[in-house]
Design an enzyme around this catalytic site. Structure first.
Site, PDB file in Angstrom:
ATOM      1  N   ARG A  25     -10.150  10.397  -6.137  1.00 60.62           N
ATOM      2  CA  ARG A  25     -11.054   9.319  -5.594  1.00 60.62           C
ATOM      3  C   ARG A  25     -12.525  10.717  -5.130  1.00 60.62           C
ATOM      4  O   ARG A  25     -13.456  10.168  -5.796  1.00 60.62           O
ATOM      5  CB  ARG A  25     -10.295   9.298  -4.382  1.00 60.62           C
ATOM      6  CG  ARG A  25     -11.523   8.652  -3.034  1.00 60.62           C
ATOM      7  CD  ARG A  25     -11.170   7.676  -2.205  1.00 60.62           C
ATOM      8  NE  ARG A  25     -11.959   7.602  -1.426  1.00 60.62           N
ATOM      9  CZ  ARG A  25     -11.821   7.087  -0.142  1.00 60.62           C
ATOM     10  NH1 ARG A  25     -10.728   6.300   0.048  1.00 60.62           N
ATOM     11  NH2 ARG A  25     -12.741   6.875   0.526  1.00 60.62           N
ATOM     12  N   LYS A  76       0.536  -1.391  -0.135  1.00 63.79           N
ATOM     13  CA  LYS A  76      -0.009  -0.755   0.101  1.00 63.79           C
ATOM     14  C   LYS A  76       0.783   1.460   0.541  1.00 63.79           C
ATOM     15  O   LYS A  76       1.675   1.706   0.636  1.00 63.79           O
ATOM     16  CB  LYS A  76      -0.701   0.485   0.951  1.00 63.79           C
ATOM     17  CG  LYS A  76      -1.933   1.205   1.419  1.00 63.79           C
ATOM     18  CD  LYS A  76      -2.808   1.219   2.559  1.00 63.79           C
ATOM     19  CE  LYS A  76      -4.272   1.827   2.148  1.00 63.79           C
ATOM     20  NZ  LYS A  76      -3.737   3.015   2.034  1.00 63.79           N
TER      21      LYS A  76
END
Length: 300
Positions: A43, A23
């Site tokens: 996003r 990540k």
């Protein structure tokens, strides 16, 4: 484009049919290669193409009607630097061209949602991963697939050793899983007690927010007041408030205020945010000091 999300876990998931990816600590970014051009979407849905002209130029090599999901990062001194990604994301179009030379961005792609006009979101992750690697390996940097393993022991080694490179943990996916758009269908394991929280309001004024009112994803969802914001976070929150409302003033009508009980402070007035923002906070329990806001996650 609604992106897939991940639910936090406290231990490394193990079992057959799982894939593990590092990540990276950056900004979530969807690359859309249209027939004529490239569009970069955060996003939140905001279009940020002008902030990353280097990635937009590289993405022109993708086949038309191709959509990638991934993370934009900036490498510095051998590790990813989130502050530098924020600097790139906040740049004006003119400044972005300069920063693209001095602070080049890299794109850590972890999924392909559409390829040459073919919608792949219903295909299993294992198949999408193979297509992603085949697509990006011939192109090379700055568009690269994230590493992936199905070996939990190697994943555990990554988890312990990669933080020195700016990797904040692991994302775990099922090999047979379709792309979970808009859902927390993946799992994420972080190194610290950092959590995602909903920012439902702020104290202070629109131009000078002092602290955030948070709802954590555990407990009884009672709002909590954060510790005082840093100067950088105050500016970032003020910009978010200004972007979603009329020009801010320090005088707001009383009707705009709500109250929350803060430990040691009693009833504290605050200004609600609807819809909420998202933030990363460090917090253990309500018996400890107020949650510390590390950064906003509105674009992640």
């Amino acid at each position: 484009m609604r992106v897939a999300l991940a639910a936090a876990v406290r231990t490394l998931p193990r079992g057959a049919g799982l894939a593990y990816e590092p990540k990276f600590d950056g900004h979530r970014l969807v690359i859309v290669r249209t027939a004529e051009d490239v569009v970069l979407q955060a996003r939140s849905g905001r279009i940020v193409t002008s902030a990353f002209p280097d990635l937009a130029a590289a993405a022109l090599l993708l086949p038309a009607a191709t959509v990638l999901d991934g993370e934009v990062v900036v490498w510095h001194a051998g590790r990813t630097d989130f502050a530098l990604v924020q600097r790139r994301a906040a740049a004006t179009a003119a400044r972005a061209a300069v920063l693209a030379q001095s602070l080049p961005a890299s794109y850590a792609a972890f999924d392909v949602l559409e390829l040459a006009g073919l919608d792949l979101r219903a295909r299993p992750y294992e198949r999408r991963r193979a297509l992603l690697v085949d697509l990006l390996l011939p192109l090379g940097p700055p568009l690269q697939p994230v590493p992936m393993t199905t070996d939990p022991e190697l994943a555990a080694t990554w988890y312990e050793t990669l933080p020195a490179s700016g990797v904040e943990g692991l994302v775990v996916k099922r090999l047979d899983q379709a792309y979970p758009a808009g859902r927390r269908g993946w799992q994420k394991l972080r190194h610290t007690d950092v959590r995602d929280a909903a920012v439902v309001g702020y104290t202070g004024t629109p131009r000078r927010p002092l602290a955030l009112v948070l709802v954590l994803p555990v407990g009884d969802e009672t709002p909590l007041v954060s510790s005082p914001l840093t100067a950088a976070l105050r500016a970032e929150v003020a910009a978010e408030v200004a972007a979603r409302s009329a020009p801010a003033t320090d005088a707001a009508p009383a009707a705009a205020l709500a109250t929350v009980t803060a430990v040691g402070l009693g009833e504290v007035p605050y200004r609600p945010l609807d819809p909420p923002l998202a933030a990363e906070v460090r917090h253990t329990s309500t018996r400890h000091p107020p949650p510390e806001v590390l950064r906003l996650r509105s674009d992640l």
